[in-house]
Scaffold this motif. Sequence first.
Motif: not given
Length: 166
Positions: A23-24, A64, A68, A103, A106
């Motif tokens: 995610a980072n 991911l 999300g 985000q 994402l």
Amino acid sequence: MTRAKQPSHEVAGVRARALAAAANILAAQGEEELSLRLIADQAGIGLASIYHYFASKEDLLLSLALAGVEDLRQDILDYQKSPEFSSPMRGGARAYFGFARSQPRLFSLMFSERLLARHEVLRDAEYRMFLAYKAAVEADDRIPDRHQENAAYALWALGRGMAAII
């Protein structure tokens, strides 16, 4: 010689660290730069550990995206109840657009046509998220009952288009 079974919190910890690192990287560098080796390095785990939990990069991306979608679904539900907004529908919209702005990578992954086309589980999760927003539309007394479903679909489609532009 038998190996001792790892405690479940360690197993969940490795998977969670891999997802957090992914995610980072996604947020900072984008999907193109995301590699399983980079994730393993950033998470401080072995590459073999990544493959233990994720069959492929796409499997990790799907995880991911699912996380999300669930986070956004919960935000939509929570914002609907917030007295800060004049209507549940407005709260749901704020959650949606706030997530898209905060985000963006994402958000883009969550609505990836490639992932949505290949994974029914993601389509189902997206539909559950839509149902959360539809509940906000149904709670708004400005929309007649007979038009609520169509209004929910129209507003959802409009929101997706606007978020994509953002």
